[in-house]
Design an enzyme around this catalytic site. Structure first.
Site, PDB file in Angstrom:
ATOM      1  N   SER A 111      50.723  50.854  36.161  1.00  0.00           N
ATOM      2  CA  SER A 111      50.527  49.681  35.305  1.00  0.00           C
ATOM      3  C   SER A 111      50.655  50.100  33.837  1.00  0.00           C
ATOM      4  O   SER A 111      51.665  50.683  33.454  1.00  0.00           O
ATOM      5  CB  SER A 111      49.191  49.009  35.639  1.00  0.00           C
ATOM      6  OG  SER A 111      49.156  47.689  35.161  1.00  0.00           O
ATOM      7  N   ASP A 251      54.757  41.986  43.227  1.00  0.00           N
ATOM      8  CA  ASP A 251      54.128  42.610  42.069  1.00  0.00           C
ATOM      9  C   ASP A 251      54.167  41.712  40.837  1.00  0.00           C
ATOM     10  O   ASP A 251      55.177  41.054  40.561  1.00  0.00           O
ATOM     11  CB  ASP A 251      54.894  43.899  41.758  1.00  0.00           C
ATOM     12  CG  ASP A 251      54.079  44.959  41.053  1.00  0.00           C
ATOM     13  OD1 ASP A 251      53.156  44.600  40.311  1.00  0.00           O
ATOM     14  OD2 ASP A 251      54.403  46.144  41.244  1.00  0.00           O
ATOM     15  N   HIS A 278      50.719  44.664  43.327  1.00  0.00           N
ATOM     16  CA  HIS A 278      50.589  45.601  42.209  1.00  0.00           C
ATOM     17  C   HIS A 278      49.983  46.953  42.608  1.00  0.00           C
ATOM     18  O   HIS A 278      49.935  47.865  41.793  1.00  0.00           O
ATOM     19  CB  HIS A 278      49.714  44.949  41.130  1.00  0.00           C
ATOM     20  CG  HIS A 278      49.839  45.541  39.758  1.00  0.00           C
ATOM     21  ND1 HIS A 278      51.041  45.730  39.106  1.00  0.00           N
ATOM     22  CD2 HIS A 278      48.883  45.985  38.889  1.00  0.00           C
ATOM     23  CE1 HIS A 278      50.834  46.253  37.912  1.00  0.00           C
ATOM     24  NE2 HIS A 278      49.534  46.434  37.759  1.00  0.00           N
TER      25      HIS A 278
END
Length: 299
Positions: A111, A251, A278
Site C-alpha cells: 500500500s 483491489d 487489497h
C-alpha cells in the site's frame, strides 16, 4: 500462531525510536526481507504472516512500525510539515544501517509502503537485491481518480452518505464509518470476519490517527492530506532492482494505479491475485507464499 521473533528492539532514530521485529538470522547469507507497511499511519501487525517466509526462503524477515504509530515514538502534537516522505525514507535508511543489513536486503512495500519503497529503490542503493511493490498506487492523483470510479460502483445510497459527511466534515460519525466499511469489505479485505492481524492494524490507525489523517485523510478513498498530489512516477525508470508487482482483482489499488510501475520499471513482472482485494497475503495466503518464495529464491 505466528513464528516467534528471534529479536525485537527499538532502533534510535535521532531523538525518536523505531520499533522492529526480526524473524531468522540477520547474519545469514540470504538477503533480509524488510517489510514496509501501509498507511501512512498503520502498523506492522497486518503483515505479520510474512514472517513465515524466513523458514521457507532462508531470508530473515524484518518488520517495523513507522514513526508515529505502533511500538515506535508517537508524536501527536507534531505539525503537518513534520510528516514528510523524506522523514520515512530517512527512517528506513536508519533502520537498514542500524541492523547492519544495508548491503544485502529486499524491500516489500505494501500500500503506502509501495511508493515509499519504490522511491527508496530509485536512488539505486547498492545493497538492494530486489523490490516487491504490493497493492500500491504509483500516484496519489491517479489513486484519487480511481477512488471516484470505485465509489460510484458501491450499492445505491452508500456514496451519497459518504459524500454528505465529507462535505459536512463529519467523517468521524458512526454513519460514515458504516458506509466506509461497505467500501473496505469490497476493496480492502474481502474476508469475513476480518483477520485478527488486520483488525489490529486497522484500529491502531484510529487509536492515534495523527499520521494517517495528516498525510492521507479520513479514509482510503477520501485523500485530503499532504500526500494528495504526490507521485513516484518520474523516478520509476531509475529503479535497477528486479521488481515484483502484486495486486488483487478487487483491489482498491486498481490496475490503472499499478500500471505506471509495469510501464516504467525496467525489470518488472506483475502477479494479479484473482480472489483478492487489497490484502492477498491474507486473502490467498498459500498462493502468496508460493509467489514470494519463487521471487526470493530466484534473486
Amino acid at each position: 500462531m505466528h513464528v516467534r521473533p528471534s529479536r525485537k528492539g527499538t532502533m534510535p532514530f535521532g531523538e525518536y525510536g523505531t520499533w522492529y521485529r526480526v524473524t531468522g538470522d540477520l547474519a545469514a547469507e540470504r538477503p533480509a526481507l524488510v517489510v514496509v507497511h501501509g498507511g501512512p499511519g498503520s502498523t506492522h501487525d497486518y503483515l505479520l504472516n510474512l514472517a513465515d517466509l524466513a523458514a521457507e526462503t532462508g531470508c530473515p524477515v524484518v518488520h517495523y512500525d513507522q514513526i508515529g504509530n505502533g511500538g515506535s515514538t508517537h508524536l501527536p502534537d507534531s505539525d503537518a510539515d513534520f510528516w514528510t516522505v523524506q522523514l520515512f525514507l530517512d527512517e528506513l535508511d536508519n533502520l537498514l544501517t542500524g541492523l547492519g543489513i544495508a548491503d544485502n536486503y529486499v524491500l516489500f512495500g505494501q500500500s503506502w509502503g509501495g511508493p515509499l519503497a519504490a522511491r527508496h529503490a530509485a536512488d539505486a542503493p547498492r545493497g538492494l537485491r530486489g523490490l516487491v511493490i504490493a497493492n500500491a498506487s504509483a500516484s496519489y492523483p491517479l489513486w484519487r481518480q480511481e477512488m471516484d470510479v470505485l465509489r460510484a460502483q458501491l450499492p445505491p445510497g452508500v456514496n451519497e452518505t459518504l459524500l454528505r459527511h465529507e462535505a459536512a466534515g463529519t467523517t468521524n460519525t458512526p454513519e460514515y464509518f458504516e458506509a466506509m466499511k461497505v467500501f473496505y469489505d469490497k476493496h480492502v479485505c474481502r474476508l469475513d470476519p476480518w483477520p485478527r492481524d488486520y483488525q489490529a492494524s486497522f484500529y491502531e490507525v484510529y487509536n492515534d490517527s495523527t499520521v494517517y489523517f495528516t498525510m492521507n485523510g479520513p479514509s482510503e478513498f477520501h485523500v485530503t492530506g499532504t500526500l494528495r498530489d504526490w507521485s513516484v512516477e518520474s523516478r520509476l525508470p531509475d529503479i535497477e532492482a528486479p521488481t515484483l508487482l502484486i495486486s488483487g482483482r478487487y483491489d482498491e489499488a486498481t490496475p490503472a494505479t499499478v500500471q505506471p510501475y509495469q510501464d516504467l520499471i525496467p525489470d518488472v513482472r506483475w502477479e494479479l491475485f484473482q480472489e483478492s482485494s487489497h490484502l492477498p497475503h491474507l486473502e490467498e495466503p498459500e498462493l502468496f507464499r508460493a509467489v514470494m518464495t519463487d521471487f526470493l529464491k530466484n534473486l
